[in-house]
Design an enzyme around this catalytic site. Structure first.
Site, PDB file in Angstrom:
ATOM      1  N   ASP A 443      50.276  45.049  24.688  1.00 19.96           N
ATOM      2  CA  ASP A 443      49.632  45.049  25.993  1.00 19.96           C
ATOM      3  C   ASP A 443      48.981  43.680  26.202  1.00 19.96           C
ATOM      4  OD1 ASP A 443      48.417  46.041  28.391  1.00 19.96           O
ATOM      5  OD2 ASP A 443      46.571  46.347  27.267  1.00 19.96           O
ATOM      6  N   LYS A 642      43.551  30.444  50.334  1.00 26.56           N
ATOM      7  CA  LYS A 642      43.867  30.220  48.929  1.00 26.56           C
ATOM      8  C   LYS A 642      44.998  31.166  48.553  1.00 26.56           C
ATOM      9  CE  LYS A 642      40.571  33.553  47.004  1.00 26.56           C
ATOM     10  NZ  LYS A 642      39.369  33.763  46.193  1.00 26.56           N
TER      11      LYS A 642
END
Length: 1241
Positions: A443, A642
């Site tokens: 993970d 952004k």
């Protein structure tokens, strides 16, 4: 007081007025409402919940389970049958169960106690170990189930209630930072419009917060007292594992309202950025979606243990063979005339008439019935030669593994000072499996990363700030014996001016360039205000401070006047903190106002400026950008944007690309460093243009229907264009300590690492670079569904699309496999769902296993488990899965070895794991050191066990064969009992616990490639197994033949008497004890006082036992009475035979190891000899040591070392190009030409 007011302002912000694209703010269409109503009460949608009336769910048909969960393998009822099944599926245990059953009859050659007691002891010890390990799981479950949550009881009173006591229908109050105890229906929140933020990292691995919103009808339920008369009925879907769907409706105050996933709060997710929420329990316990995404704890067995069953089959075949050989003699018809096999009655000694067969009083032997006697003799022989099957092997291994886990748990190098936690082996069944791992599936969030963002670098107006010398660069320059100088990038090769990366220390409030033309501090005025790019720098920081969804909260540090922030994502928090450090502090926000405290260049002072927030176009995975439209105090309107660099660059105006080339080069460098990048841009909007656009946007926002999203997207496209690029920021998704180094060592040890994450692709790729799973020179294959295939939503088209991408990628792998550049594979969740289907998965896995690294992003918990299962089945390799959250449980349980990170995201992964770690970096030592040791220890132990039991058991057969199966047993019953219990057990346990081929420092730091002995199964191959069986056969032959042919014709005592059977048995047994104990001394590489005590103490214990046992009265000791003192002890021949037999028995093995170490040495043999030869000196400075270390290093494709090698190659290429460029410039210069063409030259 300020903090309280800040929180109060936060509560008054109506987020529903700010967000435009979020699904939870979209009104449901009439068609969606009708579809939801039609599903209710249909199969799969029959659940009924009576809110605030949990007592109605105590009886059928509305009785649902409590909120109690369990991850244990057993319970009180299932422990005995399941544990017995686990024990008797082991072949040896099952054999001895049959032997114990036969011992109930007089057919057995031994007493009942001697057969039943060892079996009960072995099985009992193993079951006790299983019970203790499951008890620890139960205690961890107890810790989770005994958490408390505020629960409504009556009259608006909320009290603490245990999680396990919650019932469906209970109303609970969850405060900020707490986990949801079950799946809840959101009723209201601490924010005015019922919005709350939820962190689902523990479920899907995503770091961005999810927005949830309650129904407007329940907004009024925002105080404890409001629930005194609250009643409602929910009709919804039945329990299922889908995390992203929820269908239902709620009947409240005689009205019915449809429900969606936006109102569902899942168990194991956490409340963030919201003071509190009220919710009602919809699904509890094992009905929750998080638990349904997990699977029951499987029963795992190591490869060595499974292979041991095959060894038992071989030994059992030997047992059947030797038993059959003896029983076949009973089929001979002439054996009825053998006088010593006759069992006449008292009156008819010589009457052997077949017609009087009833005169034989032995029911199991009748020479007149050879077939029946042969069958009974076969069963008796199976029990008699049972010592070929090592019953004590399993219990010895259990004891050894428990002691191994104790050493692992107590290893000080596996202790984390920060969390005060250490590695815990939660099961001892898989210790040796740690040494055979070939594939690691990991993970990302919480496992490799800390989920903390740090502002690292930025590029403003074409200049990069933050320092460019990375650890990879430094390591490469050190290996090249060259001092690294800052690398300069020229924007224009013809221009002598260059723009270089500038070092910058972020721990102080300064913004600097190395040449000193830009600096901002708190004590001095900023020097950069005199620069030509002053406006761009100012706008850059304004974008950073205004374009976000953050909330300011006062920090404890009042003197520094610093604020802390909360936002949807950790990136936004890092931007706000960075802008604050640079002098642009975001102070507060209201519904329509944002306030900054910024430095004013004209007055050289900090001033407070207000910006009116006109619109917020929030970030989403499809838009990959965020914009805010604000107006300043002068009335100027700006769009501040952004987003991903590719998205922003496509929307730049022609006059907004001044810094594009330099910024692109900086982006490439940031990406190679593994940093997450976002581009900043802006544009100025005229008032008339804004008014026209805002009208269109407002209409799109108010639209109800499926076309709403399309209209909103079209409206945003018309305003988010003609942008002016300001620069980019680079933040680090902070890796846990030691992650790159750990991955590098694992790569050098030959392990392949796959990254499975629920995060978006860009984030996963950045982390891949940060932890060196990806390299800049790596050829990456990106598998994703094309827009056409995804829009058609036809499975056939999607399969063809993915299959075509897989085939083209695999073709490239085959064509360029021999080249130096490695391959990386990146695949997203939707493409992965198609790739894992039956007719595509083989092609996908074929491509994946041929890539150096694989990154799977947007992966669901079910997909993680499925990938793990398919990789394990397709490759046949030992897989290890590691994660920290509930979304990793399925993967952890599906892998051969499951490892849980005991971090900040709950204990679900730990409770489902086989081993738990405080941090990922400890996996390095757990595998390369302890895994390698445990594999070698268990391998040696099993092989030695087989050897000693074959050597001992075959002497019984030889004696039976020598005496024509007369039924006489060579050894005393107590000798046979003591063999495995006392006289050979301690040395083998010491071997399994303390053996080391090399030290931990050498294994981990110097020669990690030694780990490959496990995956290649060097120490437990079939050739070794057969070799040790043959070694046992040879030793047994030497021992028996030497004793029988030396003692039989030779006088044992002074009076000329030869040895009787008791003396022969005791002498032969002595030779066996000496031989097997000396043999274990020969195979031991690492001696401690424990090994010496166990080996030589076991031999001494035999003489002590023989002395004490012989001193007992004859009715206890039988024929062994005074056998040592009066029988064999005084005879010199006894001691001579012992020495001679031991030397000759061990000679074949000694010759074998001499030849092997001299002509065919293994890696550990060479290291051992180098250590022994250079003990007086520092062996690591020896030339031979350095050469062998260099030869042992694998050519890795991933990891820090691989990146350093690639960087050295890049530096060398640049150096060659620079030399060539200098040479060309010199040879083309007029001075050089004049010199070369001069008549005097």
């Amino acid at each position: 007081m300020v903090a309280a007011s800040s929180r109060k302002r936060k509560g008054k912000i109506r987020w529903s007025k700010l967000y435009s694209f979020a699904a939870c703010f979209r009104p449901l269409t009439s068609k969606e409402r009708l579809a939801a109503r039609e599903l209710i009460c249909q199969p799969g949608f029959s659940r009924v919940v009576f809110c605030n009336e949990p007592h109605l769910h105590k009886r059928k048909p509305y009785k649902y389970p409590y909120n109690y969960i369990s991850t244990t393998k057993y319970n009180v009822l299932t422990f005995l049958p399941r544990a017995l099944f686990e024990q008797f599926r082991r072949v040896a245990n099952f054999y001895f169960l049959l032997a114990a059953i036969f011992s109930l009859f007089s057919l057995a050659p031994f007493s009942r106690a001697s057969l039943i007691a060892p079996l009960v002891f072995v099985v009992g010890i193993s079951m006790l170990k299983e019970a203790v390990e499951d008890w620890h799981r139960f205690l961890q479950d107890l810790d989770v189930n005994n958490r408390t949550v505020k629960t409504h009881i009556s009259n608006g009173v909320f009290v603490d209630k245990l999680w396990k006591e919650l019932r469906v229908g209970d109303v609970v109050k969850v405060n900020k930072g707490e986990y949801f105890p079950s799946d809840l229906l959101l009723l209201s929140s601490g924010n005015e419009d019922g919005v709350c933020y939820v962190e689902t990292m523990n479920l899907d691995g995503e770091t961005n917060l999810k927005i949830k919103r309650c129904l407007e009808a329940s907004l009024c339920l925002n105080e404890d007292e409001e629930f005194s008369k609250f009643k409602a009925t929910v009709h919804c879907e039945d329990p299922n594992s889908n995390l992203y769907t929820f269908v239902g409706n709620i009947e409240f105050e005689k009205e019915s309202y449809p429900l969606s996933p936006s109102q569902l709060l899942l168990r194991d997710s956490k409340l963030r950025n919201t003071d509190y929420i009220y919710g009602v329990v919809i699904f509890s316990g094992h009905d929750t979606k998080a638990v349904r995404n997990s699977t029951r704890s499987p029963s795992k067995r190591s490869r060595i243990e499974r292979k041991m069953d095959h060894i038992i089959y071989i030994l059992f075949s030997m047992l059947v063979l030797v038993s059959s050989f003896g029983s076949l003699l009973y089929l001979r018809q002439d054996m009825v005339d053998w006088w010593y096999l006759q069992l006449p009655d008292d009156n008819k000694v010589n009457d052997l008439d077949d017609s009087n067969s009833e005169k034989y009083d032995d029911r199991f032997f009748n020479p007149s019935k050879p077939v029946q006697s042969a069958g009974l003799q076969f069963i008796r022989a199976l029990i008699l030669y049972g010592y070929l099957i090592p019953i004590s092997l399993y219990v010895s291994i259990e004891v050894v593994k428990v002691l191994q886990t104790m050493l692992i748990n107590k290893d000080i190098e596996l202790y984390d000072d920060v969390t005060c936690k250490s590695v815990q082996a939660r099961t001892s069944n898989l210790n040796e499996e740690l040494g055979q791992v070939e594939m690691i599936l990991s993970d990302k969030t919480g496992t490799l990363t800390c989920n903390q963002m740090e502002f690292r670098k930025c590029s403003i107006a074409g200049v990069s700030y933050g320092g460019d010398i990375t650890e990879v660069d430094l390591a490469a320059s050190m290996r090249m014996n060259a001092d690294f100088e800052p690398f300069e990038f020229s924007i224009d090769e013809t221009d002598g001016a260059t723009r270089s990366f500038e070092p910058f220390e972020f721990s102080v409030s300064s913004f600097s360039a190395q040449n000193g033309n830009a600096r901002l501090t708190k004590t001095e005025g900023p020097n950069w205000i005199h620069g030509s790019n002053l406006f761009d720098i100012t706008m850059f920081f304004r974008v950073m401070a205004l374009c976000h969804t953050g909330i300011p909260l006062e920090d404890d540090n009042h003197k520094m006047d610093k604020l802390s922030y909360e936002a949807e994502s950790p990136e936004e928090v890092s931007f706000l903190i960075a802008s604050q450090e640079f002098g642009f502090q975001f102070c507060r926000r209201t519904q329509s106002l944002m306030v900054l405290r910024e430095f004013d260049p004209s007055s050289m002072k900090e001033v407070e400026r207000e910006y009116k927030l006109l619109n917020l176009l929030e970030f989403s995975s499809s838009r990959k950008r965020m914009s805010v439209i604000v107006s300043n105090e002068d009335g100027q309107i700006f769009l501040l944007c952004k987003g991903a660099d590719s998205i922003i660059f496509d929307r730049l105006a022609d006059n907004g690309r001044a810094y594009e080339q330099a910024t692109t080069m900086h982006l490439s460098s940031y990406a190679e460093d593994g940093l997450r990048t976002l581009a900043f841009a802006y544009r100025t909007i005229e008032a008339a243009e804004y008014e026209s656009w805002n009208t269109i946007f407002t209409q799109a926002k108010a639209t109800i229907g499926p076309e709403r999203e399309e209209l909103l997207e079209q409206a945003s496209e018309t305003i988010e264009k003609d942008l002016i690029l300001l620069g980019v920021v680079a933040v680090e998704d902070k890796l846990q300590k030691g992650v790159p180094e750990c991955i590098d060592k694992l790569a050098q040890a030959g392990l392949k690492i796959w990254l499975l994450t629920g995060d978006k692709r860009e984030t996963a790729i950045n982390i891949g670079f940060a932890c060196s799973l990806l390299r800049q020179d790596m050829k990456q294959f990106h598998l994703s569904l094309s827009r056409d295939a995804e829009s058609n939503n036809q499975v056939k088209d999607m399969k063809e699309d993915i299959l075509q991408q897989i085939e083209s990628s695999y073709k490239m792998v085959c064509e360029e496999r021999n080249k130096e550049a490695p391959f990386g594979l990146v695949i997203d969740g939707k493409a992965l769902e198609i790739a894992l289907r039956g007719d595509v998965k083989d092609e996908f896995l074929q491509l994946a296993v041929n890539c150096a690294s694989v990154i799977c992003c947007r992966v669901s918990p079910k997909q993680k488990a499925l990938i793990t299962r398919l990789v394990k089945q397709y490759t046949g390799k030992t897989t290890l899965a590691i994660g920290d959250g509930a979304n990793d449980v399925g993967m952890i349980q599906e892998a051969d070895i499951g490892v849980g990170i005991s971090g900040m995201e709950g204990m679900q992964a730990v409770m489902a794991s086989d081993f738990s770690l405080p941090q990922f970096r400890f996996l390095e030592r757990l595998l390369i050191v302890h895994g390698h040791w445990c594999y070698q220890r268990i391998s040696k132990m099993v092989l030695y066990f087989v050897y000693k039991n074959v050597a001992f058991g075959l002497t019984l057969f030889y004696y039976e064969l020598y005496t024509s199966f007369s039924g006489e047993v060579l050894y005393d019953d107590w000798y046979m009992t003591m063999f495995n219990v006392m006289l050979t057990s301690l040395p083998v346990i010491a071997l399994g616990v303390l053996e080391q081929d090399v030290s931990s420092d050498i294994c981990l730091q110097q020669f990690p490639a030694l780990y490959q002995q496990g995956p290649r199964n060097v120490h437990f191959s079939w050739s070794r197994i057969i070799g040790w069986i043959l070694n046992g056969v040879v030793s047994s032959l030497v021992i028996f033949l030497a004793n029988i042919y030396i003692l039989s014709p030779t006088a044992m005592r002074e009076n000329g008497f030869v040895a009787d059977i008791d003396s022969l048995g005791a002498t032969t047994y002595t030779c066996i004890i000496w031989t097997v104990n000396c043999q274990i001394a020969l195979i031991t590489s690492h001696f401690t006082w424990i090994q010496h005590l166990s080996i030589w103490g076991s031999i001494l214990l035999w003489y002590i036992f023989l002395l004490v046992y012989g001193a007992l009265p004859p009715n206890f000791s039988g024929n062994a009475f005074q056998v040592l003192v009066e029988g064999i002890g005084p005879a010199p021949l006894y001691w001579m035979i012992t020495v001679l037999v031991v030397v000759v028995s061990l000679l074949p093995y000694f010759i074998h190891i001499v030849i092997q170490r001299s002509y065919f040495p293994m890696d550990d043999h060479i290291i051992q000899e180098m250590e022994q030869c250079y003990k007086k000196y520092d062996v690591r400075d020896n030339e031979m040591w350095v050469r062998e270390q260099r030869n042992s290093q694998r050519s890795t494709r991933i990891g820090f070392s691989a990146r350093v090698d690639a960087k050295i190659l890049s530096f060398n290429q640049q150096l060659q190009q620079k030399k060539l460029s200098i040479y060309r410039s010199v040879t083309n210069s007029p001075i050089y030409r004049s010199i070369t063409t001069s008549p005097f030259s």
